[in-house]
Design a protein around this motif. Structure first.
Motif, PDB file in Angstrom:
ATOM      1  N   ALA A  80      11.904  38.651  34.894  1.00 35.23           N
ATOM      2  CA  ALA A  80      10.756  38.407  34.043  1.00 35.23           C
ATOM      3  C   ALA A  80       9.548  39.260  33.951  1.00 35.23           C
ATOM      4  O   ALA A  80       8.996  39.226  35.010  1.00 35.23           O
ATOM      5  CB  ALA A  80      10.721  37.116  34.160  1.00 35.23           C
ATOM      6  N   PRO A  81       9.102  39.790  32.975  1.00 29.03           N
ATOM      7  CA  PRO A  81       7.964  40.737  33.110  1.00 29.03           C
ATOM      8  C   PRO A  81       6.846  39.894  33.555  1.00 29.03           C
ATOM      9  O   PRO A  81       6.483  38.928  33.262  1.00 29.03           O
ATOM     10  CB  PRO A  81       7.748  41.317  31.502  1.00 29.03           C
ATOM     11  CG  PRO A  81       8.594  40.615  30.664  1.00 29.03           C
ATOM     12  CD  PRO A  81       9.669  39.895  31.400  1.00 29.03           C
ATOM     13  N   TYR A  82       5.875  40.835  34.361  1.00 29.88           N
ATOM     14  CA  TYR A  82       4.730  40.260  34.870  1.00 29.88           C
ATOM     15  C   TYR A  82       3.639  41.417  35.066  1.00 29.88           C
ATOM     16  O   TYR A  82       3.779  42.486  34.771  1.00 29.88           O
ATOM     17  CB  TYR A  82       5.022  39.822  36.321  1.00 29.88           C
ATOM     18  CG  TYR A  82       5.475  40.758  37.115  1.00 29.88           C
ATOM     19  CD1 TYR A  82       4.758  41.643  37.952  1.00 29.88           C
ATOM     20  CD2 TYR A  82       6.835  41.181  37.339  1.00 29.88           C
ATOM     21  CE1 TYR A  82       5.027  42.569  38.752  1.00 29.88           C
ATOM     22  CE2 TYR A  82       7.270  42.260  38.073  1.00 29.88           C
ATOM     23  CZ  TYR A  82       6.266  42.987  38.856  1.00 29.88           C
ATOM     24  OH  TYR A  82       6.665  44.005  39.536  1.00 29.88           O
ATOM     25  N   VAL A  83       2.414  40.843  34.893  1.00 27.68           N
ATOM     26  CA  VAL A  83       1.202  41.763  35.361  1.00 27.68           C
ATOM     27  C   VAL A  83       0.315  41.190  36.313  1.00 27.68           C
ATOM     28  O   VAL A  83       0.865  40.077  36.905  1.00 27.68           O
ATOM     29  CB  VAL A  83       0.257  42.073  34.100  1.00 27.68           C
ATOM     30  CG1 VAL A  83       1.081  42.528  32.914  1.00 27.68           C
ATOM     31  CG2 VAL A  83      -0.137  40.329  33.749  1.00 27.68           C
ATOM     32  N   ALA A  97      -5.982  41.576  28.159  1.00 25.29           N
ATOM     33  CA  ALA A  97      -5.715  43.102  27.928  1.00 25.29           C
ATOM     34  C   ALA A  97      -4.410  43.613  28.665  1.00 25.29           C
ATOM     35  O   ALA A  97      -3.663  44.079  28.064  1.00 25.29           O
ATOM     36  CB  ALA A  97      -6.965  43.771  28.696  1.00 25.29           C
ATOM     37  N   ALA A  98      -4.442  43.333  29.914  1.00 21.81           N
ATOM     38  CA  ALA A  98      -3.082  43.528  30.693  1.00 21.81           C
ATOM     39  C   ALA A  98      -1.652  42.879  30.192  1.00 21.81           C
ATOM     40  O   ALA A  98      -0.734  43.664  30.096  1.00 21.81           O
ATOM     41  CB  ALA A  98      -3.109  42.946  32.139  1.00 21.81           C
ATOM     42  N   LEU A  99      -1.837  41.635  29.855  1.00 18.75           N
ATOM     43  CA  LEU A  99      -0.540  40.970  29.037  1.00 18.75           C
ATOM     44  C   LEU A  99      -0.351  41.536  27.829  1.00 18.75           C
ATOM     45  O   LEU A  99       0.767  42.033  27.494  1.00 18.75           O
ATOM     46  CB  LEU A  99      -0.931  39.542  28.888  1.00 18.75           C
ATOM     47  CG  LEU A  99      -1.102  38.688  30.069  1.00 18.75           C
ATOM     48  CD1 LEU A  99      -1.603  37.033  29.717  1.00 18.75           C
ATOM     49  CD2 LEU A  99       0.121  38.433  30.789  1.00 18.75           C
ATOM     50  N   ASP A 100      -1.408  42.043  26.969  1.00 13.74           N
ATOM     51  CA  ASP A 100      -1.214  42.741  25.782  1.00 13.74           C
ATOM     52  C   ASP A 100      -0.758  44.056  25.957  1.00 13.74           C
ATOM     53  O   ASP A 100       0.370  44.468  25.337  1.00 13.74           O
ATOM     54  CB  ASP A 100      -2.194  42.651  24.833  1.00 13.74           C
ATOM     55  CG  ASP A 100      -3.003  41.577  24.281  1.00 13.74           C
ATOM     56  OD1 ASP A 100      -2.092  40.522  24.313  1.00 13.74           O
ATOM     57  OD2 ASP A 100      -4.118  41.425  24.016  1.00 13.74           O
ATOM     58  N   ALA A 101      -1.042  44.806  26.931  1.00 17.55           N
ATOM     59  CA  ALA A 101      -0.674  46.219  27.163  1.00 17.55           C
ATOM     60  C   ALA A 101       0.967  46.181  27.644  1.00 17.55           C
ATOM     61  O   ALA A 101       1.620  47.141  27.379  1.00 17.55           O
ATOM     62  CB  ALA A 101      -1.505  46.814  28.317  1.00 17.55           C
ATOM     63  N   THR A 105       3.770  38.221  25.489  1.00 16.74           N
ATOM     64  CA  THR A 105       3.360  37.116  24.627  1.00 16.74           C
ATOM     65  C   THR A 105       3.898  35.717  24.907  1.00 16.74           C
ATOM     66  O   THR A 105       4.769  35.495  25.710  1.00 16.74           O
ATOM     67  CB  THR A 105       3.525  37.226  23.101  1.00 16.74           C
ATOM     68  OG1 THR A 105       5.088  37.012  22.915  1.00 16.74           O
ATOM     69  CG2 THR A 105       3.228  38.790  22.691  1.00 16.74           C
ATOM     70  N   GLY A 106       3.122  34.769  24.511  1.00  8.93           N
ATOM     71  CA  GLY A 106       3.583  33.209  24.634  1.00  8.93           C
ATOM     72  C   GLY A 106       2.975  32.811  26.002  1.00  8.93           C
ATOM     73  O   GLY A 106       2.304  33.547  26.788  1.00  8.93           O
ATOM     74  N   PRO A 107       3.731  31.469  26.495  1.00  6.52           N
ATOM     75  CA  PRO A 107       3.220  31.155  27.661  1.00  6.52           C
ATOM     76  C   PRO A 107       3.466  31.987  28.799  1.00  6.52           C
ATOM     77  O   PRO A 107       4.396  32.728  28.868  1.00  6.52           O
ATOM     78  CB  PRO A 107       4.061  29.710  27.783  1.00  6.52           C
ATOM     79  CG  PRO A 107       4.582  29.533  26.389  1.00  6.52           C
ATOM     80  CD  PRO A 107       4.558  31.028  25.824  1.00  6.52           C
ATOM     81  N   VAL A 108       2.612  31.839  29.899  1.00  2.00           N
ATOM     82  CA  VAL A 108       2.588  32.485  31.291  1.00  2.00           C
ATOM     83  C   VAL A 108       2.668  31.574  32.513  1.00  2.00           C
ATOM     84  O   VAL A 108       2.147  30.510  32.255  1.00  2.00           O
ATOM     85  CB  VAL A 108       1.584  33.830  31.292  1.00  2.00           C
ATOM     86  CG1 VAL A 108       1.903  34.906  30.026  1.00  2.00           C
ATOM     87  CG2 VAL A 108       0.230  33.344  31.326  1.00  2.00           C
ATOM     88  N   GLY A 140     -11.527  37.028  44.175  1.00  2.12           N
ATOM     89  CA  GLY A 140     -10.987  37.951  45.106  1.00  2.12           C
ATOM     90  C   GLY A 140      -9.439  37.715  45.543  1.00  2.12           C
ATOM     91  O   GLY A 140      -8.906  38.005  46.659  1.00  2.12           O
ATOM     92  N   VAL A 141      -8.807  36.812  44.615  1.00  2.00           N
ATOM     93  CA  VAL A 141      -7.551  36.408  45.115  1.00  2.00           C
ATOM     94  C   VAL A 141      -6.476  37.145  44.035  1.00  2.00           C
ATOM     95  O   VAL A 141      -6.866  37.243  42.870  1.00  2.00           O
ATOM     96  CB  VAL A 141      -7.221  34.829  44.757  1.00  2.00           C
ATOM     97  CG1 VAL A 141      -5.613  34.575  44.683  1.00  2.00           C
ATOM     98  CG2 VAL A 141      -7.704  34.277  46.075  1.00  2.00           C
ATOM     99  N   ARG A 142      -5.452  37.768  44.453  1.00  2.00           N
ATOM    100  CA  ARG A 142      -4.495  38.494  43.550  1.00  2.00           C
ATOM    101  C   ARG A 142      -3.519  37.484  42.953  1.00  2.00           C
ATOM    102  O   ARG A 142      -2.906  36.668  43.636  1.00  2.00           O
ATOM    103  CB  ARG A 142      -3.963  39.483  44.226  1.00  2.00           C
ATOM    104  CG  ARG A 142      -2.603  40.213  43.428  1.00  2.00           C
ATOM    105  CD  ARG A 142      -2.457  41.701  44.019  1.00  2.00           C
ATOM    106  NE  ARG A 142      -3.529  42.537  43.829  1.00  2.00           N
ATOM    107  CZ  ARG A 142      -3.457  43.706  43.926  1.00  2.00           C
ATOM    108  NH1 ARG A 142      -2.303  44.441  44.330  1.00  2.00           N
ATOM    109  NH2 ARG A 142      -4.518  44.577  43.571  1.00  2.00           N
ATOM    110  N   LEU A 143      -3.282  37.440  41.666  1.00  2.00           N
ATOM    111  CA  LEU A 143      -2.377  36.670  41.113  1.00  2.00           C
ATOM    112  C   LEU A 143      -1.368  37.642  40.285  1.00  2.00           C
ATOM    113  O   LEU A 143      -1.824  38.484  39.631  1.00  2.00           O
ATOM    114  CB  LEU A 143      -3.088  35.751  39.955  1.00  2.00           C
ATOM    115  CG  LEU A 143      -4.345  34.844  40.575  1.00  2.00           C
ATOM    116  CD1 LEU A 143      -4.898  34.198  39.168  1.00  2.00           C
ATOM    117  CD2 LEU A 143      -3.612  33.912  41.474  1.00  2.00           C
ATOM    118  N   ALA A 144      -0.235  37.090  40.118  1.00  2.00           N
ATOM    119  CA  ALA A 144       0.946  37.363  39.276  1.00  2.00           C
ATOM    120  C   ALA A 144       1.021  36.542  37.936  1.00  2.00           C
ATOM    121  O   ALA A 144       1.133  35.331  37.832  1.00  2.00           O
ATOM    122  CB  ALA A 144       2.070  37.509  39.830  1.00  2.00           C
ATOM    123  N   LEU A 145       0.900  37.121  36.869  1.00  2.41           N
ATOM    124  CA  LEU A 145       0.901  36.404  35.501  1.00  2.41           C
ATOM    125  C   LEU A 145       2.302  36.880  34.948  1.00  2.41           C
ATOM    126  O   LEU A 145       2.407  37.935  34.583  1.00  2.41           O
ATOM    127  CB  LEU A 145      -0.108  36.755  34.431  1.00  2.41           C
ATOM    128  CG  LEU A 145      -1.685  36.301  34.905  1.00  2.41           C
ATOM    129  CD1 LEU A 145      -2.166  36.282  36.229  1.00  2.41           C
ATOM    130  CD2 LEU A 145      -2.299  36.470  33.729  1.00  2.41           C
TER     131      LEU A 145
END
Length: 358
Positions: A80-83, A97-101, A105-108, A140-145
């Motif tokens: 499943a794609p992620y940023v 901006a990252a999600l659009d690039a 779309t839709g829920p994350v 300062g925490v890295r997250l994956a969306l």
């Protein structure tokens, strides 16, 4: 009452007698076994060499996105794609901006890049909610969306391939059912929780997330999912799906995992359309991939005996040591004890900072 995906008859008891033992009690024999293997192989960190391109082999402190980033073109089709987003300022604008690039779309699903057991995992169905979710995390925490996978069902597939083997195998399948309260039009959420044979035994798991809804009355037939993340310690119900390991599923998963360089041992968490499709190796997407710190989670099926659970744990950790030794002979090195402890402590610090998961 609870509603769950049913593939097997219910266990005689809603919770096995050891299912929610304190971690120190259940894992003491496993730690002793690990120490014994460490003495035998003269390296207590030997399993960390089982997946030598992953930090600590995936034992602790590893970046989830860095594992997924290793995927080759075939494996990438199933993820499943992620940023990635590092929390700072203007989080929502940067996330959008990252999600659009990425065309997401839709829920994350928002999840910490370093974490375990579903801690801090949140669902953002709209961009407005996404802003609120991001604000709950420290700076300062890295997250994956990651794009929400809309298939309802979730499973953990445990994969093992020895260093000298051309093909791997699936050693465990665990179905992860999200318990759902069914309303009767007269009872409050609190009363429904108390009435169910499982949830009444585990109030510390289910009630904190429902504190604002405990006095709500669900309409007749209304459904209230009790958890979002497919984690046993967060309230999901685990079932053993060993009978659904097929040559077709094994072939597809093996091809996927061989598209990750030097990956030999770990659990692949997926969401899928149906058991029938999964058995055929079709219609599933990968949520994340876990290394040597993961378990064959079918042991938390209430039907599993304590003896079976320990036999499974001993077998899998024994395999991790053997694969680590094979890779050592090929020139790979294990994680040193000081480095492992440092990463473990950092992971514990981060886990304490995350918000309550959905």
């Amino acid at each position: 009452m609870l509603n769950r995906l049913k593939q097997q008859p219910d266990a005689a008891e809603p919770v096995s007698f050891f299912e929610f033992w304190p971690g120190w009690l259940f894992y003491t024999p496993i730690v002793a076994y690990w120490i014994a293997l460490g003495v035998r192989y003269r390296d207590f960190g030997m399993p960390t060499a089982a997946n030598p391109l992953i930090s600590t082999g995936g034992l602790c402190g590893e970046s989830k996105s860095s594992i997924l980033d290793m995927a080759g073109p075939y494996a990438r089709r199933f993820i499943a794609p992620y940023v990635i987003l590092d929390t700072d300022r203007d989080d929502l604008a940067r996330a959008e901006a990252a999600l659009d690039a990425a065309g997401i779309t839709g829920p994350v699903v928002v999840k910490p890049d370093i974490g375990c057991n579903g801690t801090g995992v949140k669902l953002a169905r709209t961009r407005a909610v996404l802003g609120d979710v991001l604000a709950e995390f420290p700076r300062g925490v890295r997250l994956a969306l990651q794009r929400l996978i809309t298939w309802e069902h979730e499973a953990g597939l445990f994969y093992i391939r020895h260093a000298d083997e051309p093909r791997g195998r699936i050693t465990s399948v665990t179905y992860k059912d999200v318990p759902v309260l069914l309303g009767d039009g007269t009872s409050t959420v609190s009363e429904l929780l108390e009435r169910d044979p499982r949830t009444r035994l585990l109030p510390h798991i289910y009630r904190p997330r429902l504190v604002d809804r405990l006095q709500d009355i669900l309409p007749k037939g209304g459904r209230l999912p009790l958890v979002f993340t497919g984690n046993h310690c967060k309230g999901s119900v685990f079932r053993n799906g060993i009978n659904d390991i097929t040559p077709e599923l094994t072939d597809v998963l093996d091809r996927i995992m061989r598209d990750f360089p030097e990956f030999h041992f770990g659990r692949v968490d997926v969401k899928f359309r149906s058991v029938e499709a999964l058995r055929q190796g079709k219609d599933f997407e990968i949520i994340e991939i876990n290394g040597v710190g993961s378990e064959a989670t079918h042991i938390w099926d209430a039907r599993t005996t304590l003896r079976e659970a320990y036999a499974t744990q001993f077998h899998h950790y024994g395999e991790a040591f053997r694969i680590g030794a094979e890779n050592r002979r090929k020139g790979w090195k294990s994680t040193t004890l000081p480095a492992g402890i440092r990463l473990w402590l950092e992971q514990r610090r981060l886990l304490r900072s995350y918000p309550l998961n959905d």
